[in-house]
Design an enzyme around this catalytic site. Sequence first.
Site, PDB file in Angstrom:
ATOM      1  N   GLU A   1       0.828  -1.209   0.000  1.00 24.42           N
ATOM      2  CA  GLU A   1       0.000   0.000   0.000  1.00 24.42           C
ATOM      3  C   GLU A   1       0.862   1.259   0.000  1.00 24.42           C
ATOM      4  O   GLU A   1       1.639   1.481   0.934  1.00 24.42           O
ATOM      5  CB  GLU A   1      -0.907   0.038   1.227  1.00 24.42           C
ATOM      6  CG  GLU A   1      -1.782   1.296   1.271  1.00 24.42           C
ATOM      7  CD  GLU A   1      -2.523   1.460   2.588  1.00 24.42           C
ATOM      8  OE1 GLU A   1      -3.586   2.101   2.581  1.00 24.42           O
ATOM      9  OE2 GLU A   1      -2.031   0.962   3.626  1.00 24.42           O
TER      10      GLU A   1
ATOM     11  N   ASP B   1      -5.859   2.344  -1.599  1.00 24.92           N
ATOM     12  CA  ASP B   1      -6.585   3.237  -0.705  1.00 24.92           C
ATOM     13  C   ASP B   1      -6.872   4.527  -1.466  1.00 24.92           C
ATOM     14  O   ASP B   1      -5.961   5.274  -1.820  1.00 24.92           O
ATOM     15  CB  ASP B   1      -5.749   3.510   0.547  1.00 24.92           C
ATOM     16  CG  ASP B   1      -6.525   4.260   1.614  1.00 24.92           C
ATOM     17  OD1 ASP B   1      -7.276   5.194   1.263  1.00 24.92           O
ATOM     18  OD2 ASP B   1      -6.380   3.917   2.802  1.00 24.92           O
TER      19      ASP B   1
ATOM     20  N   GLN C   1      -9.645   0.647  -0.121  1.00 27.00           N
ATOM     21  CA  GLN C   1     -10.034   1.351   1.095  1.00 27.00           C
ATOM     22  C   GLN C   1     -10.486   2.762   0.756  1.00 27.00           C
ATOM     23  O   GLN C   1     -10.146   3.296  -0.305  1.00 27.00           O
ATOM     24  CB  GLN C   1      -8.869   1.397   2.094  1.00 27.00           C
ATOM     25  CG  GLN C   1      -8.507   0.037   2.663  1.00 27.00           C
ATOM     26  CD  GLN C   1      -7.280   0.082   3.552  1.00 27.00           C
ATOM     27  OE1 GLN C   1      -6.300   0.769   3.256  1.00 27.00           O
ATOM     28  NE2 GLN C   1      -7.311  -0.662   4.647  1.00 27.00           N
TER      29      GLN C   1
ATOM     30  N   GLU D   1     -11.555   2.805   6.166  1.00 26.10           N
ATOM     31  CA  GLU D   1     -10.447   3.200   7.029  1.00 26.10           C
ATOM     32  C   GLU D   1     -10.511   4.706   7.257  1.00 26.10           C
ATOM     33  O   GLU D   1      -9.673   5.468   6.794  1.00 26.10           O
ATOM     34  CB  GLU D   1      -9.105   2.788   6.407  1.00 26.10           C
ATOM     35  CG  GLU D   1      -7.962   2.857   7.412  1.00 26.10           C
ATOM     36  CD  GLU D   1      -6.635   2.431   6.815  1.00 26.10           C
ATOM     37  OE1 GLU D   1      -5.880   1.733   7.514  1.00 26.10           O
ATOM     38  OE2 GLU D   1      -6.357   2.788   5.664  1.00 26.10           O
TER      39      GLU D   1
END
Length: 268
Positions: free
Chosen positions: A141, A176, A202, A238
């Site tokens: 990530e 993300d 995310q 998140e």
Amino acid sequence: MPRFAANLSMMFTEWAFLDRFKAASDAGFEAVEFLFPYDYACEQVGLALAGGELQQALFNLPPGDFANGERGIAALAGREDEFKAGVETALRYAHETGVKRLHMMAGLADPEDEKAQATYRASLAYAADALAPHGIDLLLEPINGRDMPGYFLNDFDRAADYVREAGRDNVRLQFDMYHCELIHGDVAGKLRALYPLVGHVQIASANGRHEPDSAGPDYPSLFALLDELGYDGFVGCEYRPKAGTLEGLGWFSEYRKPEGKSDPLDLA
């Protein structure tokens, strides 16, 4: 329609950690994720997950001394034995939770440093090969430099290069959208370009890392894009609620599992 996993490190913090699982289930979530489970026995985490009838979407490999500022050790030369021991620890929790995706935090290191690059590649290969027999994907990530200054993996294209270079089917990109917006902008364009590598998604608003609302990115359009692309995994929430977890779940009402309560505020 996307399916969502509540991130229990940021959401439902009004409850003790092991009670957050049932709270998330009662609010209508099908799955959960969190940063780290290692402060609790793996059997405790497994029981909490089963008690909420939830799926475990994701958690991270041990990050080193997180409380004192470390943010992973995969790129840190001299920490190889600790990293390998952490993979074995994570596998014990994976066995109890049934998780099929683990995120490897890189650590604070210069992304241009050749020794850090070599260490990271070696850690990636070791972890991916250790997880593969268990049917578990290793996720990489990129994290933006505003939230995590000095983080080694801070660019989506570079992360994609590491995924491709690995040459392993179980190495995937953790996309993300919040970090993508802050690093690159044009989340939709980057998602389309990198989607074949994506293993987990995310979300959070770009303004304050709160609920996915009008502060952007354009989440209704991005959720539709995930459907168009055929994404069938969970979308990890998140984010940090602005004013309480339940009070901020208005956006989630149309996505809740049918057995969830009709109004999340009923849980307050």
